[in-house]
Design an enzyme around this catalytic site. Structure first.
Site, PDB file in Angstrom:
ATOM      1  N   ASP A   1       0.811  -1.231   0.000  1.00  0.00           N
ATOM      2  CA  ASP A   1       0.000   0.000   0.000  1.00  0.00           C
ATOM      3  C   ASP A   1       0.840   1.276   0.000  1.00  0.00           C
ATOM      4  OD1 ASP A   1       0.680  -0.259   2.712  1.00  0.00           O
ATOM      5  OD2 ASP A   1      -1.357   0.132   3.465  1.00  0.00           O
TER       6      ASP A   1
ATOM      7  N   GLY B   1      -2.324  -5.000  19.404  1.00  0.00           N
ATOM      8  CA  GLY B   1      -0.938  -5.307  19.034  1.00  0.00           C
ATOM      9  C   GLY B   1      -0.810  -6.626  18.281  1.00  0.00           C
ATOM     10  N   ALA B   2      -1.886  -7.069  17.659  1.00  0.00           N
ATOM     11  CA  ALA B   2      -1.857  -8.368  16.981  1.00  0.00           C
ATOM     12  C   ALA B   2      -1.835  -8.199  15.471  1.00  0.00           C
ATOM     13  CB  ALA B   2      -3.074  -9.196  17.393  1.00  0.00           C
ATOM     14  N   GLY B   3      -1.736  -6.956  15.005  1.00  0.00           N
ATOM     15  CA  GLY B   3      -1.715  -6.731  13.558  1.00  0.00           C
ATOM     16  C   GLY B   3      -3.104  -6.813  12.940  1.00  0.00           C
ATOM     17  N   LEU B   4      -4.148  -6.609  13.756  1.00  0.00           N
ATOM     18  CA  LEU B   4      -5.512  -6.632  13.206  1.00  0.00           C
ATOM     19  C   LEU B   4      -6.096  -5.218  13.162  1.00  0.00           C
ATOM     20  CD1 LEU B   4      -6.792  -9.881  14.972  1.00  0.00           C
ATOM     21  CD2 LEU B   4      -5.967  -9.644  12.624  1.00  0.00           C
ATOM     22  N   SER B   5      -5.222  -4.235  13.227  1.00  0.00           N
ATOM     23  CA  SER B   5      -5.592  -2.832  13.019  1.00  0.00           C
ATOM     24  C   SER B   5      -6.535  -2.267  14.064  1.00  0.00           C
ATOM     25  CB  SER B   5      -6.211  -2.632  11.640  1.00  0.00           C
ATOM     26  OG  SER B   5      -5.255  -2.836  10.685  1.00  0.00           O
TER      27      SER B   5
ATOM     28  N   SER C   1      -5.702   0.017  16.047  1.00  0.00           N
ATOM     29  CA  SER C   1      -5.478   1.467  16.096  1.00  0.00           C
ATOM     30  C   SER C   1      -6.209   2.178  14.954  1.00  0.00           C
ATOM     31  CB  SER C   1      -3.987   1.805  16.097  1.00  0.00           C
ATOM     32  OG  SER C   1      -3.358   1.204  15.010  1.00  0.00           O
TER      33      SER C   1
ATOM     34  N   GLU D   1      -2.235   8.898  12.052  1.00  0.00           N
ATOM     35  CA  GLU D   1      -1.241   7.855  12.369  1.00  0.00           C
ATOM     36  C   GLU D   1       0.152   8.283  11.876  1.00  0.00           C
ATOM     37  OE1 GLU D   1      -2.614   4.447  13.214  1.00  0.00           O
ATOM     38  OE2 GLU D   1      -0.630   3.627  13.542  1.00  0.00           O
TER      39      GLU D   1
ATOM     40  N   ASP E   1      -5.457   0.083   6.149  1.00  0.00           N
ATOM     41  CA  ASP E   1      -6.200  -0.272   7.368  1.00  0.00           C
ATOM     42  C   ASP E   1      -7.358   0.695   7.615  1.00  0.00           C
ATOM     43  OD1 ASP E   1      -4.107  -2.018   7.449  1.00  0.00           O
ATOM     44  OD2 ASP E   1      -3.101  -1.082   9.152  1.00  0.00           O
TER      45      ASP E   1
HETATM   46  C1  GLA Z   1       0.409  -2.220   8.432  1.00  0.00           C
HETATM   47  C2  GLA Z   1       0.109  -0.846   7.833  1.00  0.00           C
HETATM   48  C3  GLA Z   1      -0.573  -0.994   6.477  1.00  0.00           C
HETATM   49  C4  GLA Z   1       0.207  -1.938   5.556  1.00  0.00           C
HETATM   50  C5  GLA Z   1       0.559  -3.246   6.280  1.00  0.00           C
HETATM   51  C6  GLA Z   1       1.482  -4.122   5.471  1.00  0.00           C
HETATM   52  O1  GLA Z   1      -0.791  -2.861   8.748  1.00  0.00           O
HETATM   53  O2  GLA Z   1      -0.695  -0.090   8.697  1.00  0.00           O
HETATM   54  O3  GLA Z   1      -0.733   0.273   5.886  1.00  0.00           O
HETATM   55  O4  GLA Z   1       1.349  -1.312   5.062  1.00  0.00           O
HETATM   56  O5  GLA Z   1       1.172  -3.001   7.531  1.00  0.00           O
HETATM   57  O6  GLA Z   1       0.860  -4.560   4.315  1.00  0.00           O
END
Ligand code: GLA
Length: 386
Positions: A34, A119-123, A125, A157, A169
């Site tokens: 992205d 903090g698990a990468g599921l957005s 924030s 952000e 995200d």
């Molecule tokens: C995070 C960032 C996104 C994207 C991903 C990787 O989630 O917030 O914008 O860059 O990493 O694909």
């Protein structure tokens, strides 16, 4: 929701005027594309955050997190990122961007509550930023919607929190449609909702629970490497992002670009192509090929882009070995976080038994959740007091 109304009332002695909700996301394919103006294929998940707001008579900001049982405060006239404000920096960032764009706000009381794993990468924030922006646009009648709102949250952000993330995200949290994933062109912001009619095939998320200390610095470094590479490629062929280049362009520049950077850029170029192929596969209901592309994406993130880790690789391998799994990969920025697996419902118990050893090997406890493609941000309660 009633619980949130009660918490807000007990905290501030006033009813909330607006409650907004926004979902977390899982990215099915298109990782680290992205911020290179490329393509992504995320879906919103049925884990959400709720933000309740009411206007105050003073110019203060009060934040209350029900989940953390924590309170933070700030003044509208003096909004700065403060490390110790942790979670409250996200709504502060959104307010700061709104003010910088000239919108008129007053003091606000916030109450927040949610169930997106942190903090698990599921957005979680991005969902917090979007729910905040949604609630505030309604509370102050700002009439902001869609991609504009997503950009605004991304700016919070980028500029306030200081992670130079892409748009994925915030965009999916804002614009998702129930039952669908989204093909998004992050350059033009054109998007298409793609139906996910998977029937007995499920989208299973596994949280590695690896602490993600490295993620922000490594993320910003990857981004800088991509930009550096573009500045070199640009000497031979004009372009503004990796989106503008092909594998041949990268081959032609061998020797000019450090090899480890060049490999990372090969990932981005190939991953963009995989996203488009994945969309075609889904439109002809070819789950087998879609899954293969997901697995290839993981190999590329592991070997070329170097953002995976032993725990994620281990989880993905166990999935690949399980009959009834179509594809599995790390999802999000990497260095921990989650894997996403396309799996026959009946194969889930076998996969779960395969990952039982994980905790003994890595000392973190994995968690699994089946996720449904869900809708984007919305207002769920309105009680505006004039
Ligand atoms: C995070 C960032 C996104 C994207 C991903 C990787 O989630 O917030 O914008 O860059 O990493 O694909």
């Amino acid at each position: 929701m009633n619980d949130l109304i009660r918490c807000h009332r007990e905290e501030y002695g006033e009813e909330p005027e607006i409650i907004a909700t926004a979902p977390g996301r899982v990215n099915l394919i298109g990782e680290h594309t992205d911020y290179n103006d490329g393509f992504v294929f995320p879906m919103a998940i049925d884990f959400t955050i709720f933000v309740a707001v009411s206007r105050r008579k003073d110019q203060h900001l009060r934040f209350y997190s029900v989940d953390f049982q924590d309170r933070k405060r700030a003044a509208l006239s003096n909004l700065r990122f403060k490390k110790e404000d942790r979670w409250a920096n996200y709504p502060k960032g959104v307010i700061s961007v709104l003010l910088s764009r000239g919108y008129n706000l007053g003091g606000i009381s916030f109450t927040v509550k949610g169930n997106i794993p942190q903090g698990a990468g599921l957005s979680s924030s991005a969902a917090f930023e979007i729910a905040t922006a949604y609630a505030l646009q309604k509370l102050f009648d700002l009439n902001l919607f869609g991609p504009y709102l997503a950009r605004l949250a991304q700016e919070a952000e980028d500029n306030f929190v200081g992670v130079r993330c892409g748009i994925m995200d915030q965009f999916i949290s804002c614009m998702a449609k129930e039952g669908h994933a989204m093909l998004l062109d992050t350059r033009s912001l054109e998007y298409r909702h793609i139906p996910l009619n998977l029937n007995h095939v499920k989208i299973l998320i596994t949280n590695s629970n690896v602490p993600r200390g490295l993620v922000d610095s490594e993320y910003n470094q990857r981004r800088a490497e991509c930009e550096k590479c573009v500045s070199i490629l640009n000497l031979k062929k004009p372009g503004t992002a990796l989106r503008d280049y092909t594998k041949e362009d990268l081959r032609d520049s061998m020797g000019l670009i450090p090899e480890s950077t060049r490999r990372k850029c090969v990932h981005v170029v190939e991953e963009n192509a995989r996203v488009l192929e994945a969309e075609l596969a889904l439109s002809r209901r070819d789950i087998v090929y879609f899954g293969k592309l997901m697995s290839r994406s993981h190999e590329s993130l592991r070997d070329l882009y170097e953002v995976s880790c032993p725990e994620l690789d281990w989880l993905v391998k166990r999935a690949w070995e399980t009959e009834g799994v179509y594809g599995s990969r790390m999802t999000g920025a990497g260095f921990g976080g989650c894997t996403v697996t396309l799996i026959e419902e009946k194969a889930i118990p076998v996969y779960k038994s395969r990952i039982e050893l994980y905790e003994r090997i890595f000392s973190f406890k994995p968690e699994t959740f089946i996720c449904k493609p869900s809708g984007g941000a919305k207002i769920i309660y309105e009680n505006l007091i004039n």
